[in-house]
Design a protein around this motif. Structure first.
Motif, mmCIF file in Angstrom:
data_model
loop_
_atom_site.group_PDB
_atom_site.id
_atom_site.type_symbol
_atom_site.label_atom_id
_atom_site.label_comp_id
_atom_site.label_asym_id
_atom_site.label_seq_id
_atom_site.Cartn_x
_atom_site.Cartn_y
_atom_site.Cartn_z
ATOM 1 N N ARG A 125 0.791 -1.166 -0.009
ATOM 2 C CA ARG A 125 -0.008 0.030 0.120
ATOM 3 C C ARG A 125 0.838 1.398 -0.061
ATOM 4 O O ARG A 125 1.980 1.559 0.528
ATOM 5 N N GLU B 164 -4.873 5.286 2.018
ATOM 6 C CA GLU B 164 -3.808 4.647 1.167
ATOM 7 C C GLU B 164 -4.368 4.188 -0.003
ATOM 8 O O GLU B 164 -5.658 4.150 -0.267
ATOM 9 N N GLN C 82 -3.785 0.803 -3.014
ATOM 10 C CA GLN C 82 -3.213 -0.528 -3.202
ATOM 11 C C GLN C 82 -3.482 -0.819 -4.695
ATOM 12 O O GLN C 82 -4.665 -0.433 -5.182
#
Length: 331
Positions: free
Chosen positions: A91, A175, A177
């Motif tokens: 991440r 975050e 990903q």
């Protein structure tokens, strides 16, 4: 009975139950969204134990060899144990740079990452809040641009879209990903006709793909169809018309099911797309994004019309699933 170890505790799985469903049922907070193996937000890493091959379908080779797997697709045989860990190392920290309405129900979310994110225009990323809420969105931006741009459809009662629309503000930390997905422009055959078709926020990846192709010097015709139920569902109309004015090989075709007129065509997206195709679409490449049912239907029709499957790149948007309530007494 199969079981899975997560953060030092063992959790039993019911017969046929996925790792994701078993952990959620017992009150474990696991990031997830589509629960269909598409968004990859529920990815985990196996520390001990054997991962079923079906749980790694769609993952890059570099992830598979390091024992990453999709919890929503992981069903363990009876008696098998699996110890898992999170994927924090995958991440990228980011912060919200801006929040700008594009229409009454689409929000542009721009993000600045703390580290580099290697992606192609048209791929998608998973956006995560601090408590683990995750949703996947396609990238409308180009890698050369300073910020990442997501187009978020505002859904009544939507957990992530509601937060972004009413509570989030520039500077808030999130975050990312990813990236993931194979729906992006690959240089080569610059004279090939390109078909880009999508509905709703399916425009986000198509907007990125079209600009990426044009900047790469694509000279063949680009037919960009964006469909909505009525004119209020269209967005970026002026920006796309300006882009088409600068690039004569870009043909922007906004269309609606009702209320069209003038430069906005009226009719079903599939019908308008098929009407623009030659009898034999040899050498054409297609990029389809948006509602899953519409994407899959158009993909089938293009194949029957003569497209090679390898030249049809599709990104079907799947809705997030309702939260699973833990069983009584679960941790």
């Amino acid at each position: 009975m199969a079981k899975v170890k997560h953060e030092a505790a063992w959790y039993p799985l019911e017969p046929g139950e996925t790792v994701l469903d078993g952990l959620l049922r017992q009150g474990v907070n696991v990031s997830h969204s589509c629960r269909a193996g598409a968004c990859q937000s529920c990815m985990m890493r196996a520390v001990e134990g054997v991962v079923p091959p079906a749980a790694q379908v769609g993952l890059k080779d570099t992830l598979r060899v390091r024992n990453y797997f999709l919890a929503c697709a992981c069903r363990l045989p009876d008696g098998q144990a699996l110890e898992v860990a999170g994927v924090g190392e995958l991440r990228v920290p980011a912060r919200i740079a801006s929040l700008t309405p594009l229409s009454r129900d689409v929000l542009s979310v721009r993000l600045e990452t703390e580290g580099a994110l290697d992606y192609r225009a048209g791929q998608y990323v998973t956006l995560l809040r601090a408590e683990g809420l995750a949703r996947s969105y396609s990238l409308a931006s180009l890698p050369r641009e300073r910020t990442l741009e997501l187009h978020v459809r505002l859904i009544p009662g939507g957990a992530m879209s509601g937060w972004l629309a009413t509570e989030a503000k520039p500077g808030d930390r999130v975050e990312l990903q990813g990236p993931a997905g194979d729906c992006f422009y690959v240089p080569g055959q610059p004279e090939a006709p390109l078909l880009l078709a999508g509905t709703g926020t399916g425009l986000a990846p198509l907007y990125g793909i079209a600009r990426d192709a044009l900047e790469a010097g694509h000279t063949g015709p680009l037919h960009l169809f964006h469909g909505a139920r009525e004119p209020g569902g269209l967005y970026l109309v002026d920006a796309l018309r300006e882009l088409a004015a600068r690039h004569p090989n870009l043909h922007y075709r906004p269309c609606v099911l009702g209320g069209g007129g003038g430069e906005v065509e009226e009719g079903a997206l599939e019908d308008l797309v098929r009407a623009c195709l030659p009898k034999r679409p040899t050498g054409w490449r297609a990029f389809l994004c948006g509602n899953a049912e519409g994407v899959l239907s158009l993909r089938k029709k293009l194949f029957l019309a003569g497209f090679s499957l390898k030249d049809i790149h599709a990104d079907a948007f799947l809705p997030s699933t309702p939260r699973v309530e833990p069983v009584s007494g679960a941790a």
